[in-house]
Design a protein around this motif. Structure first.
Motif: not given
Length: 368
Positions: A94-107, A109-122
């Motif tokens: 469960x923890x690593x599933x959450x970590x991968x969701x964080x990875x996708x969100x931060x990626x 957020x940094x490279x494609x959608x800088x104005x979109x909240x991390x919460x929405x992406x996750x």
């Protein structure tokens, strides 16, 4: 819940996607930080060592061909101790599933959608994962069969396009770091590619229709992912250089930015993003499936689907709360995460093998 069956080819693809996962975008940076221009050698050594860990998993599966890892743990350690250990196993998934969701969100957020909240992406990524798990393992495996074709085409294109940018002087001198540094640097690679693959024992061999072929698929899928990681690590070092690779959080993505064929084919880093999102999705889906299915088995439930939405919410919350920043995530992975993974993914299987071997030997002596 045990009526689901997938074939050995589908299993091979799931193993390939799982072992690659986050590795293809992040691992080159980790390896370059510890081994500099010898990072590609570390990738080779780590892949070879990982084969031994896969062998351990196959040995356990061979002894209990019709049981999942949760059931195997309870059978060897007893009901209550087995359930307690299995709960830690589920928590890790469960923890690593959450970590991968964080990875996708931060990626994103940094490279494609800088104005979109991390919460929405996750939340959006978690919804897709939950939907996939609710459709069951067969649907996940069939979709992986389709996406692996896109993955291979994108990977081959990436390699071909970046070949003109290779500078062999960037990988020299070879073996500048000593064997001790090389071995220490392999630990994070082995963790994410083979040690954490302990979760695949929730699928293999109980849900595979041919054990012998599935065993070969386990090795082949792992070797394919190892080859991809080795190639990408070599390309990162030879194109970007060891120091630039170590400094980047997503070096493979930066690698794709260097592609320039006749000033016409360029800025196609979306290829790398597509590769990573595909691998990341299937790895996160397997983690989440294992956590949901494992919890259902621990509590002797007849159906796991009622747990998908509550655990999906937990995963989203963990992805937002547990990892407040990239720096904290890297520190967590280098300290708590690596000890947690090796305890569950290596020490626990060794313990199960030892206890089961001693028990078999004792029973043989009694029968004589």
């Amino acid at each position: 819940m045990n009526n689901v069956k997938i074939n050995s080819y589908q299993f091979l693809i799931l193993v390939t996607f799982f072992s690659m996962g986050t590795s293809i975008l992040i691992i080159p940076s980790v390896l370059a930080e510890g081994a500099k221009q010898s990072a590609w050698i570390v990738a080779i050594v780590g892949t070879i060592i990982g084969l031994f860990i896969i062998w351990l998993f196959c040995l356990i599966a061979q002894w209990f061909p019709n049981l999942t890892f949760v059931q195997i743990t309870e059978k060897i350690l007893g009901k209550w101790l087995g359930k307690a250990i299995s709960l830690l196993f589920v928590i890790m998934s469960n923890i690593y599933a959450a970590q991968l969701i964080f990875y996708s969100g931060i990626f994103l957020n940094i490279h494609f959608m800088p104005n979109t909240p991390m919460m929405a992406l996750n939340i959006l990524f978690a919804i897709v994962i939950v939907i996939g798990v609710r459709f069951d393992l067969e649907t996940i495996a069939r979709s992986a069969e389709i996406f692996i074709l896109f993955f291979l085409v994108l990977f081959i294109l990436l390699v071909l396009f970046i070949l003109p940018e290779i500078k062999l002087e960037n990988i020299q001198p070879i073996f500048e770091v000593g064997p001790k540094a090389i071995f220490q640097t392999t630990l994070p690679l082995i963790e994410v590619t083979s040690v954490n693959a302990i979760v695949i024992l929730m699928i293999f061999p109980a849900f595979i229709n041919n054990f012998k072929q599935a065993k070969k698929s386990f090795y082949i899928g792992y070797c394919i992912s190892g080859f991809v990681i080795i190639v990408l690590t070599f390309l990162c070092i030879s194109v970007l250089g060891a120091y630039s690779t170590a400094a980047e959080f997503h070096p493979s993505y930066e690698l794709a930015k260097r592609i320039n064929i006749g000033n016409f084919i360029q800025r196609i880093e979306a290829l790398m993003a597509g590769l990573w999102i595909m691998a990341l999705y299937f790895k996160a889906t397997i983690y989440f499936y294992v956590s949901v299915f494992g919890l259902a088995q621990i509590f002797n439930m007849n159906e796991y689907k009622p747990l998908t939405i509550p655990l999906g919410i937990v995963v989203v919350v963990l992805s937002l709360v547990m990892y407040p920043s990239v720096v904290y995530l890297q520190h967590w992975n280098a300290t708590i995460g690596i000890y947690f993974s090796y305890s569950i993914g290596l020490l626990l299987p060794l313990l199960l093998i030892i206890i089961n071997t001693v028990r078999k030997t004792h029973l043989k002596k009694e029968s004589l």
